[in-house]
Design a protein around this motif. Structure first.
Motif, PDB file in Angstrom:
ATOM      1  N   MET A   1     -12.186 -17.813   7.609  1.00 44.45           N
ATOM      2  CA  MET A   1     -12.381 -16.363   7.573  1.00 44.45           C
ATOM      3  C   MET A   1     -13.483 -16.245   6.721  1.00 44.45           C
ATOM      4  N   SER A   2     -14.630 -15.356   6.769  1.00 41.21           N
ATOM      5  CA  SER A   2     -15.901 -15.115   6.350  1.00 41.21           C
ATOM      6  C   SER A   2     -15.547 -14.294   4.918  1.00 41.21           C
ATOM      7  N   ILE A   3     -16.133 -14.766   3.557  1.00 38.50           N
ATOM      8  CA  ILE A   3     -16.132 -14.077   2.463  1.00 38.50           C
ATOM      9  C   ILE A   3     -16.193 -12.633   2.505  1.00 38.50           C
ATOM     10  N   TYR A   4     -17.021 -12.317   3.689  1.00 41.21           N
ATOM     11  CA  TYR A   4     -17.376 -10.955   3.724  1.00 41.21           C
ATOM     12  C   TYR A   4     -16.346 -10.240   4.530  1.00 41.21           C
ATOM     13  N   SER A   5     -15.240 -10.775   4.899  1.00 48.43           N
ATOM     14  CA  SER A   5     -14.057 -10.188   5.706  1.00 48.43           C
ATOM     15  C   SER A   5     -12.735 -10.229   4.664  1.00 48.43           C
ATOM     16  N   GLU A   6     -12.803 -11.324   3.852  1.00 50.11           N
ATOM     17  CA  GLU A   6     -11.612 -11.568   3.166  1.00 50.11           C
ATOM     18  C   GLU A   6     -11.135 -10.550   2.089  1.00 50.11           C
ATOM     19  N   ILE A   7     -10.033 -10.138   2.299  1.00 52.61           N
ATOM     20  CA  ILE A   7      -9.490  -9.135   1.162  1.00 52.61           C
ATOM     21  C   ILE A   7      -8.551  -9.990   0.305  1.00 52.61           C
ATOM     22  N   ARG A   8      -9.045 -10.338  -0.969  1.00 46.80           N
ATOM     23  CA  ARG A   8      -8.347 -11.064  -1.958  1.00 46.80           C
ATOM     24  C   ARG A   8      -7.360 -10.368  -2.497  1.00 46.80           C
ATOM     25  N   PRO A   9      -6.141 -11.089  -3.120  1.00 48.21           N
ATOM     26  CA  PRO A   9      -4.886 -10.457  -3.185  1.00 48.21           C
ATOM     27  C   PRO A   9      -4.979  -9.368  -4.532  1.00 48.21           C
ATOM     28  N   GLU A  10      -6.201  -9.375  -5.282  1.00 46.28           N
ATOM     29  CA  GLU A  10      -6.234  -8.608  -6.497  1.00 46.28           C
ATOM     30  C   GLU A  10      -6.619  -7.297  -5.752  1.00 46.28           C
ATOM     31  N   ILE A  11      -7.338  -7.363  -4.701  1.00 50.25           N
ATOM     32  CA  ILE A  11      -7.910  -6.190  -4.134  1.00 50.25           C
ATOM     33  C   ILE A  11      -6.702  -5.380  -3.506  1.00 50.25           C
ATOM     34  N   LYS A  12      -5.468  -5.874  -3.285  1.00 49.54           N
ATOM     35  CA  LYS A  12      -4.597  -5.096  -2.626  1.00 49.54           C
ATOM     36  C   LYS A  12      -3.771  -4.225  -3.730  1.00 49.54           C
ATOM     37  N   SER A  13      -3.780  -4.870  -4.893  1.00 44.52           N
ATOM     38  CA  SER A  13      -3.219  -4.020  -5.944  1.00 44.52           C
ATOM     39  C   SER A  13      -4.070  -3.121  -6.626  1.00 44.52           C
ATOM     40  N   LEU A  14      -5.317  -3.174  -6.364  1.00 39.65           N
ATOM     41  CA  LEU A  14      -6.265  -2.341  -7.030  1.00 39.65           C
ATOM     42  C   LEU A  14      -6.459  -0.992  -5.898  1.00 39.65           C
ATOM     43  N   ALA A  15      -6.230  -1.353  -4.701  1.00 34.81           N
ATOM     44  CA  ALA A  15      -6.029  -0.406  -3.436  1.00 34.81           C
ATOM     45  C   ALA A  15      -4.980   0.480  -3.882  1.00 34.81           C
ATOM     46  N   LYS A  16      -3.795  -0.065  -4.301  1.00 39.67           N
ATOM     47  CA  LYS A  16      -2.598   0.950  -4.470  1.00 39.67           C
ATOM     48  C   LYS A  16      -2.990   1.866  -5.662  1.00 39.67           C
ATOM     49  N   SER A  17      -3.781   1.413  -6.608  1.00 39.18           N
ATOM     50  CA  SER A  17      -4.325   2.386  -7.833  1.00 39.18           C
ATOM     51  C   SER A  17      -5.118   3.430  -6.885  1.00 39.18           C
ATOM     52  N   CYS A  18      -6.179   2.767  -6.225  1.00 36.89           N
ATOM     53  CA  CYS A  18      -7.069   3.968  -5.526  1.00 36.89           C
ATOM     54  C   CYS A  18      -6.114   5.203  -4.756  1.00 36.89           C
ATOM     55  N   ILE A  19      -5.346   4.531  -4.057  1.00 38.84           N
ATOM     56  CA  ILE A  19      -4.370   5.465  -3.191  1.00 38.84           C
ATOM     57  C   ILE A  19      -3.662   6.379  -4.164  1.00 38.84           C
ATOM     58  N   ASP A  20      -2.987   5.888  -5.193  1.00 41.60           N
ATOM     59  CA  ASP A  20      -2.226   6.659  -6.238  1.00 41.60           C
ATOM     60  C   ASP A  20      -2.923   7.530  -7.027  1.00 41.60           C
ATOM     61  N   ASN A  21      -4.139   7.508  -7.099  1.00 43.03           N
ATOM     62  CA  ASN A  21      -4.996   8.216  -7.896  1.00 43.03           C
ATOM     63  C   ASN A  21      -5.911   9.249  -6.966  1.00 43.03           C
ATOM     64  N   SER A  22      -5.818   8.956  -5.815  1.00 45.75           N
ATOM     65  CA  SER A  22      -6.559   9.964  -4.736  1.00 45.75           C
ATOM     66  C   SER A  22      -5.726  11.036  -4.215  1.00 45.75           C
ATOM     67  N   ARG A  23      -4.544  10.899  -4.536  1.00 41.01           N
ATOM     68  CA  ARG A  23      -3.657  11.883  -3.776  1.00 41.01           C
ATOM     69  C   ARG A  23      -3.669  13.117  -4.565  1.00 41.01           C
ATOM     70  N   ILE A  24      -3.762  14.206  -3.738  1.00 44.39           N
ATOM     71  CA  ILE A  24      -3.747  15.593  -4.324  1.00 44.39           C
ATOM     72  C   ILE A  24      -2.714  16.625  -3.728  1.00 44.39           C
ATOM     73  N   ASP A  25      -1.876  17.151  -4.730  1.00 45.54           N
ATOM     74  CA  ASP A  25      -0.708  18.047  -4.133  1.00 45.54           C
ATOM     75  C   ASP A  25      -1.286  18.828  -3.174  1.00 45.54           C
ATOM     76  N   PRO A  26      -0.831  18.867  -1.824  1.00 45.29           N
ATOM     77  CA  PRO A  26      -1.291  19.817  -0.622  1.00 45.29           C
ATOM     78  C   PRO A  26      -0.885  21.373  -1.272  1.00 45.29           C
ATOM     79  N   GLU A  27      -0.058  21.861  -2.249  1.00 48.95           N
ATOM     80  CA  GLU A  27       0.125  23.202  -2.408  1.00 48.95           C
ATOM     81  C   GLU A  27      -1.177  23.819  -3.206  1.00 48.95           C
TER      82      GLU A  27
END
Length: 447
Positions: free
Chosen positions: A1-27
């Protein structure tokens, strides 16, 4: 796999932070009366601009109330269905006539059309070695990305790329209208050669031919096509040439143009918008859905069997489990999409020529039964009907166009509308488009 396509393990945990802090209450959207998608609760678009170029009509006022009506599309005040009816049967320059109308505001006479076609033919030449140095290098599997890259690269070949005076922008737009078929088809040929090992064909366009005819000529190894094939493709190009100022890619053109940037950047942004499956890529989903239907429905004329499958689609039990019947419904149209009606009128003849009348009948049956299924299964505030994507993919399939070119064909057509809207924005605005977003994050102090 090319380094340009590789998702390193630490990115997955960082992505969770992105998701958690991007949510907005629909109300909160309701509390602050946010028009999500720039549409109100009834699905009506928020008025953000004015245009002379094209108009979508989906309702009429009766006794002070807005009532759904048969859909209509107007280019510069002319009914598109009437414009198509008046196209001469003996030639396939309908798209050129419509491009002229969208750009200049009037329907061309014979001499104006000839002059316009001569201009397009003059500009339908790529810079020296462009095919070798740009298109053949690092070919992409997605032709929309290839097209956008080519458009941005053309900036480097333009000595007046930053000049946004109207004569210069018009010159740039005419060049892009002329070159989009070459950039798209050559990009596909390069990918097909380098990735699939197929023979490489780079045919030169014929200056005497229309846009539709040249697409078929440069795509096919033998350059041959029938009169009906060219006519149907020409009609498809007309129907996709523009669709009001509020569709995603055209609105993108207005937004980016309002910043004062160059033509190539504005059109590349519009291409990025059109690429999305919710916009220009929708007809691919329709074709893929029908392949699934043909694989799972044994009797294509059995209403009960077809209806049962459609309910599975709606209940997320079939195909991609999205809960959608692709090609049905539209953000604006309710009772009918005039583009779909017009396309349907040409599909039957082409299906006869291609020996695919059974498939055409299946499309008819699905269209008829899907309306009933959706109306019965869903709570909808307006009617539902087939949209332009319902038949366009089938048409392209019958024209032997590869699926990789379905969305670029849309772009080849829509560049005329984007060009007209870019010029309209430059002429009439002067203000950068900047809507408001309300911040709902509470203020914090460092501990």
């Amino acid at each position: 796999m090319s380094i340009y396509s590789e998702i390193r393990p630490e990115i997955k945990s960082l992505a969770k932070s992105c998701i958690d802090n991007s949510r907005i209450d629909p109300e909160l959207y309701t509390r602050y009366d946010v028009k999500r998608g720039l549409r109100d609760l009834n699905g009506k678009g928020v008025l953000t601009g004015l245009t002379n170029i094209s108009e979508i009509v989906s309702s009429k006022t009766v006794d002070g109330r807005s009532v759904p009506c048969e859909g209509k599309l107007y280019f510069r005040g002319y009914d598109v269905e009437e414009l198509i009816r008046r196209q001469p049967k003996e030639d396939n320059f309908g798209y050129e006539r419509i491009a002229y109308l969208l750009l200049f505001g009037d329907y061309p006479d014979g001499s104006q059309l000839a002059e316009f076609c001569e201009l397009l033919s003059f500009y339908r030449t790529l810079p020296t070695s462009f095919v070798r140095d740009i298109i053949m290098k690092a070919p992409s599997g997605d032709m929309m990305n290839t097209l956008a890259r080519s458009v941005l690269t053309l900036y480097s070949y333009d000595e007046d790329a930053e000049d946004i005076s109207i004569p210069n922008v018009l010159r740039q737009c005419l060049q892009l209208i002329a070159l989009f078929p070459l950039l798209s088809v050559y990009g596909y040929q390069a990918y097909r050669h380098y990735h699939d090992g197929q023979s490489l064909f780079i045919h030169q366009p014929d200056p005497k031919l229309s846009t539709a005819e040249n697409i078929l000529r440069i795509l096919r190894p033998d350059c041959k096509y029938t009169a009906l094939e060219a006519k149907v493709l020409d009609i498809a190009l007309i129907l996709h040439a523009d669709h009001g100022g509020g569709n995603n890619s055209t609105f993108t053109t207005h937004v980016v143009t309002s910043s004062g940037t160059d033509t190539y950047s504005a059109i590349a942004a519009a291409l990025g918008s059109l690429k999305g499956p919710k916009h220009g890529g929708a007809n691919i989903k329709v074709v893929q859905m029908f392949e699934d239907i043909k694989a799972h429905v044994k009797d294509w004329e059995d209403d009960e069997e077809i209806s049962a499958y459609l309910l599975k689609l709606l209940h997320r039990e079939a195909f991609d489990r999205s809960g959608l019947i692709y090609g049905m419904g539209h953000a604006v149209y309710s009772i009918s999409d005039p583009r779909a009606k017009t396309m349907a009128s040409f599909v039957e003849g082409l299906s006869r020529e291609k020996g695919r009348t059974a498939e055409y009948k299946l499309y008819e049956n699905v269209e008829r039964l899907a309306v009933k299924a959706i109306t019965k299964d869903r709570k909808i505030y307006k009617g539902v009907s087939a949209n332009v994507d319902f038949y366009s993919g089938f048409i392209y399939s019958m024209l032997d166009l590869p699926m990789e070119l379905y969305t670029p064909i849309f772009a080849i057509s829509r560049i005329a509308g984007w060009s007209a809207h870019r010029i309209e924005e430059l002429v009439g605005s002067g203000k950068i488009i900047r809507p408001s977003y309300k911040a709902v994050q509470e203020h914090r102090e460092f501990e």
